[in-house]
Design an enzyme around this catalytic site. Structure first.
Site, short mmCIF file in Angstrom:
data_model
loop_
_atom_site.label_atom_id
_atom_site.label_comp_id
_atom_site.label_asym_id
_atom_site.label_seq_id
_atom_site.Cartn_x
_atom_site.Cartn_y
_atom_site.Cartn_z
N SER A 1 46.13 105.07 25.97
CA SER A 1 47.58 105.27 25.92
C SER A 1 48.10 104.86 24.56
CB SER A 1 48.27 104.41 27.00
OG SER A 1 49.66 104.41 26.78
N GLU B 1 71.06 102.24 45.65
CA GLU B 1 70.06 101.30 45.12
C GLU B 1 69.57 100.36 46.22
OE1 GLU B 1 68.12 101.84 42.37
OE2 GLU B 1 70.04 101.99 41.35
N ASP C 1 61.15 106.75 43.07
CA ASP C 1 60.79 107.05 41.69
C ASP C 1 59.85 108.26 41.61
OD1 ASP C 1 62.19 104.76 41.30
OD2 ASP C 1 60.47 103.53 40.72
N THR D 1 67.92 101.21 48.67
CA THR D 1 68.07 101.89 49.96
C THR D 1 66.79 102.60 50.37
OG1 THR D 1 68.94 103.77 48.74
CG2 THR D 1 70.56 102.30 49.75
N ALA E 1 61.84 99.21 31.66
CA ALA E 1 63.30 99.17 31.49
C ALA E 1 64.03 99.64 32.74
CB ALA E 1 63.70 100.02 30.29
N LEU F 1 63.54 102.56 34.09
CA LEU F 1 63.68 104.02 34.05
C LEU F 1 62.44 104.70 34.62
CD1 LEU F 1 65.38 104.34 30.54
CD2 LEU F 1 66.45 104.30 32.79
N SER G 1 58.96 104.31 34.13
CA SER G 1 57.81 104.76 33.35
C SER G 1 56.56 104.78 34.21
CB SER G 1 57.60 103.86 32.14
OG SER G 1 57.16 102.57 32.53
N SER G 2 56.51 103.91 35.22
CA SER G 2 55.31 103.86 36.06
C SER G 2 55.15 105.15 36.86
CB SER G 2 55.34 102.63 36.99
OG SER G 2 56.50 102.63 37.80
N GLU H 1 50.67 103.48 43.44
CA GLU H 1 51.41 102.34 42.88
C GLU H 1 51.36 101.15 43.83
OE1 GLU H 1 54.78 103.18 40.56
OE2 GLU H 1 55.59 101.17 40.68
P1 ADP Z 1 59.29 100.84 34.94
O1 ADP Z 1 58.63 101.78 35.89
O2 ADP Z 1 60.71 100.56 35.30
O3 ADP Z 1 59.17 101.26 33.51
P2 ADP Z 1 57.28 99.09 35.95
O4 ADP Z 1 57.05 97.63 35.83
O5 ADP Z 1 57.37 99.69 37.31
O6 ADP Z 1 58.56 99.44 35.06
O7 ADP Z 1 56.10 99.88 35.23
C1 ADP Z 1 55.73 99.56 33.91
C2 ADP Z 1 54.22 99.47 33.82
O8 ADP Z 1 53.65 100.80 33.96
C3 ADP Z 1 53.74 99.00 32.48
O9 ADP Z 1 53.69 97.58 32.43
C4 ADP Z 1 52.36 99.62 32.40
O10 ADP Z 1 51.44 98.87 33.18
C5 ADP Z 1 52.55 100.96 33.09
N1 ADP Z 1 52.91 102.01 32.13
C6 ADP Z 1 54.01 102.78 32.15
N2 ADP Z 1 54.01 103.67 31.13
C7 ADP Z 1 52.87 103.45 30.44
C8 ADP Z 1 52.27 104.06 29.28
N3 ADP Z 1 52.86 105.06 28.60
N4 ADP Z 1 51.08 103.58 28.87
C9 ADP Z 1 50.47 102.59 29.53
N5 ADP Z 1 50.98 101.99 30.63
C10 ADP Z 1 52.16 102.41 31.09
MG MG Z 2 58.28 101.42 37.96
#
Ligand code: ADP
Ligand code: MG
Length: 396
Positions: free
Chosen positions: A72, A38, A182, A40, A128, A130, A132-133, A170
């Site tokens: 979305s 982490e 990621d 790294t 969270a 995990l 999602s971005s 990103e």
């Molecule tokens: P993580 O990647 O850990 O979930 P981040 O802060 O890096 O957290 O990314 C989250 C951001 O990515 C959200 O605030 C949003 O802007 C975007 N995002 C991720 N998934 C979605 C989705 N399914 N729909 C819309 N935006 C999303």
């Molecule tokens: Mg992210």
């Protein structure tokens, strides 16, 4: 909530006809958890993520008019419309920047991609830790590779290229200064394997990681702790590491071996930056822990692997100072419940912890963590087990 910005006005698709159906389709990419390694990636070090079964899906249909139109399920009622030529660090901004950024970044890299209608749906918890971005970026990048006939999904070299493109999206358009782990995980992971990622050379290695075959499971605990501080703190850690590397006369902290560490720490202490030695100690020892963890897993020595995870958490808490009370409680409760090892995963200050557990203890350890949080009157954390899943591709 419908948005008022002119860029976000709804567009009647009949005014801007889409391409024939045969180019439209569904693509998806996974979230990830990092087993160890982490903070790294931006130090040229090693990381070891697995792809999650949780995926983000992009339904994409190309357009002939150079417009991008994004919706979305996470943003009900909102439609973002932007011309590809207008995409910039401020346009379209907010969540749609993660989608528009991929189009922009592919074009910057010299690939011709059309405008498109993009519908996003995700089972990856947002924000969270995990990733999602990256799941969102990589689902879109996979779609564009197929739609534009780029062929980048066909082999690891192409997938690594797409991962890079998504990282640039990103960093430059969504404005999040993250390392490349990621996106590499989302593009390159394979089922039943962890991805050993060398962030200096870019070399990736598939490490068999089938816990069920050993009666074990990986428990993820979403602490639900808000990580409001994470942006500034993340940038601060990166800055400290960069400054320390230049003070030590190296490009990245990867160049500092565990044997060199005592001397490096002595030099940094004499320079008077009180935080730097502990930060460097975390990075150097964490990179060594990834090597040791891979060796342990390959030797089926999960006791050692678990101990390395716990050592990683201690280092992130005490030396790198990116943990928080919720992550610490999840880790200590899991260990007390019999986990072989546990640690925070992701950037820290909230998000998720992971624990390596005997399969039959997964439920009781998860329940113990929930009970411990309730005792402090904190919001319920969400425990769930995961297996190593596949990277980005066509289909759900
Ligand atoms: P993580 O990647 O850990 O979930 P981040 O802060 O890096 O957290 O990314 C989250 C951001 O990515 C959200 O605030 C949003 O802007 C975007 N995002 C991720 N998934 C979605 C989705 N399914 N729909 C819309 N935006 C999303
Ligand atoms: Mg992210």
């Amino acid at each position: 909530m419908a948005s008022t910005s002119p860029l976000r006005a709804s567009v009647n698709p009949t005014l801007h006809p889409a391409e024939p159906d045969n180019q439209a389709g569904v693509w998806s990419a996974p979230g990830r958890v990092n087993l160890i390694g982490e903070h790294t990636d931006y130090n040229g070090g090693l990381a070891l993520p697995i792809a999650l079964p949780h995926r983000t899906t992009a339904t994409v249909r190309p357009r002939t008019d150079g417009l991008l139109r994004v919706t979305s399920t996470a943003r009900p009622g909102e439609t973002v419309v932007v011309a590809l030529d207008d995409v910039s660090p401020t346009v379209p901004g907010d969540w749609a920047a993660y989608v528009a950024g991929v189009f922009w970044s592919l074009r910057q890299a010299g690939y011709a991609v059309p405008g498109a209608d993009v519908q996003v749906a995700s089972a990856v918890p947002v924000g969270a830790g995990l990733s999602s971005s990256a799941a969102l970026e990589c689902a879109v990048a996979a779609a564009l590779s197929d739609i534009a006939g780029l062929g980048l999904l066909d082999d690891d070299a192409g997938r690594a290229r797409l991962a890079q493109v998504c990282q640039v999206a990103e960093n430059d358009i969504a404005g999040a200064p993250t390392g490349g782990m990621d996106q590499a995980a989302a593009m390159l992971c394979r089922p039943g394997h962890a991805l050993r990622l060398d962030c200096r050379s870019g070399v990736t290695t598939q490490v068999p990681f089938d816990l069920a075959a050993h009666g074990l499971a990986l428990l993820v605990i979403d602490t639900k702790a808000p990580h409001a501080l994470v942006d500034g703190q993340y940038a601060a850690r990166r800055h400290t590491c960069q400054q320390a590397a230049s003070a030590l006369g190296v490009d990245t902290l990867r160049e500092v071996s565990p044997t060199d560490l005592p001397e490096a720490l002595g030099r940094l202490s004499r320079l008077g930056d009180s935080a730097a030695p502990a930060r460097v100690r975390h990075v150097v020892t964490e990179i060594a822990r990834v090597e040791a963890f891979v060796d342990a897993v390959q030797a089926d020595d999960f006791t050692t692997a678990g101990a390395l995870m716990t050592a990683s958490h201690d280092s992130l808490r005490a030396d790198y100072e990116v943990s928080c009370p919720e992550l610490d409680l999840a880790v200590t409760t899991a260990l007390r419940g019999g986990a072989l090892g546990a640690r925070m995963t992701g950037g820290g200050f909230g998000g998720c912890a992971i624990a390596l557990v005997q399969q039959e203890q997964a439920d009781s350890i998860g329940a113990a963590v929930v009970a411990a949080f309730r005792q402090r009157q904190w919001p319920d954390p969400v425990p769930f087990t995961v297996t190593a899943a596949r990277g980005a591709g066509r289909g759900c």
